[in-house]
Write a protein that holds these residues in place. Structure first.
Motif, PDB file in Angstrom:
ATOM      1  N   ILE A 197      87.944  74.743  24.690  1.00  0.00           N
ATOM      2  CA  ILE A 197      88.042  73.289  24.802  1.00  0.00           C
ATOM      3  C   ILE A 197      87.709  72.577  23.482  1.00  0.00           C
ATOM      4  O   ILE A 197      87.078  73.147  22.597  1.00  0.00           O
ATOM      5  CB  ILE A 197      87.105  72.745  25.910  1.00  0.00           C
ATOM      6  CG1 ILE A 197      85.631  73.087  25.628  1.00  0.00           C
ATOM      7  CG2 ILE A 197      87.511  73.275  27.279  1.00  0.00           C
ATOM      8  CD1 ILE A 197      84.662  72.310  26.492  1.00  0.00           C
TER       9      ILE A 197
ATOM     10  N   LEU B 221      88.616  61.998  27.634  1.00  0.00           N
ATOM     11  CA  LEU B 221      89.812  62.729  28.096  1.00  0.00           C
ATOM     12  C   LEU B 221      91.088  62.065  27.605  1.00  0.00           C
ATOM     13  O   LEU B 221      92.021  62.732  27.165  1.00  0.00           O
ATOM     14  CB  LEU B 221      89.844  62.782  29.632  1.00  0.00           C
ATOM     15  CG  LEU B 221      89.013  63.867  30.318  1.00  0.00           C
ATOM     16  CD1 LEU B 221      89.019  63.667  31.827  1.00  0.00           C
ATOM     17  CD2 LEU B 221      89.532  65.261  29.969  1.00  0.00           C
ATOM     18  N   LYS B 222      91.099  60.707  27.662  1.00  0.00           N
ATOM     19  CA  LYS B 222      92.273  59.949  27.200  1.00  0.00           C
ATOM     20  C   LYS B 222      92.555  60.233  25.732  1.00  0.00           C
ATOM     21  O   LYS B 222      93.682  60.147  25.272  1.00  0.00           O
ATOM     22  CB  LYS B 222      92.029  58.437  27.358  1.00  0.00           C
ATOM     23  CG  LYS B 222      92.249  57.935  28.761  1.00  0.00           C
ATOM     24  CD  LYS B 222      92.140  56.408  28.764  1.00  0.00           C
ATOM     25  CE  LYS B 222      91.597  55.915  30.086  1.00  0.00           C
ATOM     26  NZ  LYS B 222      90.992  54.579  29.983  1.00  0.00           N
TER      27      LYS B 222
ATOM     28  N   THR C 134      83.324  60.206  29.915  1.00  0.00           N
ATOM     29  CA  THR C 134      84.120  61.432  29.874  1.00  0.00           C
ATOM     30  C   THR C 134      85.607  61.125  30.064  1.00  0.00           C
ATOM     31  O   THR C 134      86.455  61.719  29.389  1.00  0.00           O
ATOM     32  CB  THR C 134      83.616  62.446  30.930  1.00  0.00           C
ATOM     33  OG1 THR C 134      82.226  62.670  30.708  1.00  0.00           O
ATOM     34  CG2 THR C 134      84.355  63.772  30.835  1.00  0.00           C
ATOM     35  N   SER C 135      85.914  60.153  30.934  1.00  0.00           N
ATOM     36  CA  SER C 135      87.344  59.849  31.126  1.00  0.00           C
ATOM     37  C   SER C 135      87.923  59.165  29.888  1.00  0.00           C
ATOM     38  O   SER C 135      89.088  59.379  29.543  1.00  0.00           O
ATOM     39  CB  SER C 135      87.563  59.024  32.388  1.00  0.00           C
ATOM     40  OG  SER C 135      87.205  57.685  32.156  1.00  0.00           O
TER      41      SER C 135
ATOM     42  N   TYR D  96      88.185  76.086  34.309  1.00  0.00           N
ATOM     43  CA  TYR D  96      88.919  75.979  33.040  1.00  0.00           C
ATOM     44  C   TYR D  96      89.655  77.271  32.739  1.00  0.00           C
ATOM     45  O   TYR D  96      89.334  77.947  31.767  1.00  0.00           O
ATOM     46  CB  TYR D  96      87.983  75.740  31.842  1.00  0.00           C
ATOM     47  CG  TYR D  96      87.318  74.403  31.785  1.00  0.00           C
ATOM     48  CD1 TYR D  96      88.060  73.241  31.598  1.00  0.00           C
ATOM     49  CD2 TYR D  96      85.944  74.299  31.880  1.00  0.00           C
ATOM     50  CE1 TYR D  96      87.443  72.009  31.531  1.00  0.00           C
ATOM     51  CE2 TYR D  96      85.315  73.071  31.812  1.00  0.00           C
ATOM     52  CZ  TYR D  96      86.064  71.929  31.639  1.00  0.00           C
ATOM     53  OH  TYR D  96      85.440  70.734  31.555  1.00  0.00           O
TER      54      TYR D  96
ATOM     55  N   GLN E 199      88.121  67.528  26.153  1.00  0.00           N
ATOM     56  CA  GLN E 199      87.812  67.976  27.518  1.00  0.00           C
ATOM     57  C   GLN E 199      86.377  67.662  27.916  1.00  0.00           C
ATOM     58  O   GLN E 199      86.059  67.604  29.095  1.00  0.00           O
ATOM     59  CB  GLN E 199      88.070  69.477  27.671  1.00  0.00           C
ATOM     60  CG  GLN E 199      89.536  69.856  27.758  1.00  0.00           C
ATOM     61  CD  GLN E 199      90.250  69.781  26.441  1.00  0.00           C
ATOM     62  OE1 GLN E 199      89.710  70.155  25.405  1.00  0.00           O
ATOM     63  NE2 GLN E 199      91.455  69.251  26.459  1.00  0.00           N
ATOM     64  N   GLN E 200      85.507  67.506  26.934  1.00  0.00           N
ATOM     65  CA  GLN E 200      84.102  67.248  27.245  1.00  0.00           C
ATOM     66  C   GLN E 200      83.479  66.407  26.143  1.00  0.00           C
ATOM     67  O   GLN E 200      83.982  66.365  25.022  1.00  0.00           O
ATOM     68  CB  GLN E 200      83.293  68.550  27.333  1.00  0.00           C
ATOM     69  CG  GLN E 200      83.495  69.365  28.614  1.00  0.00           C
ATOM     70  CD  GLN E 200      82.931  68.696  29.855  1.00  0.00           C
ATOM     71  OE1 GLN E 200      82.287  67.650  29.775  1.00  0.00           O
ATOM     72  NE2 GLN E 200      83.187  69.293  31.009  1.00  0.00           N
TER      73      GLN E 200
END
Ligand SMILES: *Cc1c(COP(=O)(O)O)cnc(C)c1O
Length: 349
Positions: free
Chosen positions: A171, A207-208, A203-204, A166, A212-213
């Motif tokens: 974040i 992200l969308k 997590t994805s 990172y 970030q986490q």
């Protein structure tokens, strides 16, 4: 003893050390040791290469696999250092034990690691932010789709030169309200491969939405703050550092315990206790929350800018002075630029 087969041509001249994607380039050699006939066989170091596996190998079907993450650092005089490697050795065996994988012998681990780091020493670049990420792992290799513990395993160590994870720094995180990472009586405390696979989807989705986490909360009621992605999490509230206690859902991070020791030695009060989401939200409303940061080998210390909960985003104060100063001390010890009063660092020679 270890059987060593060295490479004939190093790949190192093809590597752009200034532009390394995390964990995608690996060094010239790898360590490998097989378990069969109820024992670990003679370990080997070989040129880094693909494995040939039977499609029925147990790991592909039942995920019986655990891993570690550690780093080697190079100081300005060319010395190579490991940071608390005993912790990683002990933890991979704790993880293995929970997954019904046989314990790996200590002398094989340390002799193999040392030889590998000496053979691939040029891959460890000096300068802060540069390090060699070391990935020990062990998995079930028996050719069988029978749903029971394997009778054969492979233990390996591979190494990747890395720059700070990172590189952008801070974040924004989402506090989990639906998904969870670990449950009571489960494998959350272990670095079990499947724990990470189960995090990818939530997590994805996060992200969308621009996070970030995910901050994982307890599986039962999503009331308590437990971990930040694959990091432990700290809160500075009213000048006190608070972090969740380790238990069977929370990973006992080496960075976590090092940060706690450094903070205590600087006279900063540290509380290891369960912390509720409601306490964090309240501390934000009262202006008592000062910093939130994650810790882990890959990032060391990573400040968090904001958290989001039940559709509302809470910005955190800027500065993160404690996160930065704790990181500086820890990194100084790791790179042998600061004195190490704890005897954490181990020279590789
Ligand atoms: C590896 C890991 C950490 C950090 O542990 P370190 O020993 O500090 O690298 C924290 N949480 C999870 C879930 C992890 O897998």
């Amino acid at each position: 003893m270890i059987n060593i087969q060295q490479i004939t041509n190093s790949k190192i001249n093809d590597v752009d050390f200034d532009n390394l994607a995390f964990g995608k380039i690996f060094t010239d050699h790898m360590f490998i040791c097989r378990y069969y006939d109820n024992q670990w066989q003679t370990p080997e170091i070989k040129p880094y290469q693909p494995l040939i596996m039977d499609p029925s190998a147990s790991v592909f079907h039942y995920g019986q696999a655990v891993f570690e993450g550690m780093k080697a650092y190079k100081d300005s005089k060319g010395g190579t250092w490991l940071f608390r490697p005993d912790e990683n050795y002990n933890r991979i065996n704790r993880s293995a034990h929970r997954l019904q994988i046989p314990e790996f012998p200590k002398e094989y681990f340390f002799e193999g690691l040392k030889k590998l780091l000496l053979l691939d020493n040029k891959w460890i670049q000096p300068g802060e932010g540069n390090s060699l990420y070391i990935r020990p792992f062990v998995f079930a290799s028996q050719a069988s789709v029978q749903a029971s513990a394997s009778s054969e395993y492979i233990f390996m160590i591979i190494c990747a030169p890395v720059k700070t994870y990172y590189s952008g720094g801070e974040i924004n995180v989402l506090i989990a309200e639906e998904y969870s990472r670990a449950a009571n009586g489960g494998v959350g405390f272990a670095k079990a491969a499947g724990n990470y696979a189960a995090q990818f989807y939530p997590t994805s989705e996060a992200l969308k939405q621009g996070f970030q986490q995910i901050i994982w909360t307890d599986a039962e009621r999503h009331e308590y703050l437990e971990e930040a992605g694959t990091m432990n999490i700290f809160f500075k509230i009213n000048n006190t550092l608070v972090t969740a206690p380790t238990n069977d859902r929370i990973l006992d991070g080496v960075t976590r315990k090092s940060i706690i020791a450094i903070a205590k030695s600087q006279g900063i009060p540290v509380e290891e206790r369960p912390i509720k989401v409601s306490e964090l939200v309240e501390a934000h409303q009262n202006g008592n929350i000062q910093e939130v940061f994650g810790t882990g080998t890959a990032v060391v210390v990573l400040p968090i800018n904001s958290f989001s909960y039940k559709g509302k985003t809470y910005k955190l104060p800027e500065g993160n002075n404690l996160a930065h100063s704790l990181k500086e001390t820890l990194v100084g010890i790791q790179y042998n630029t600061l004195e190490d009063p704890y005897n954490w660092t181990v020279a590789v020679q």
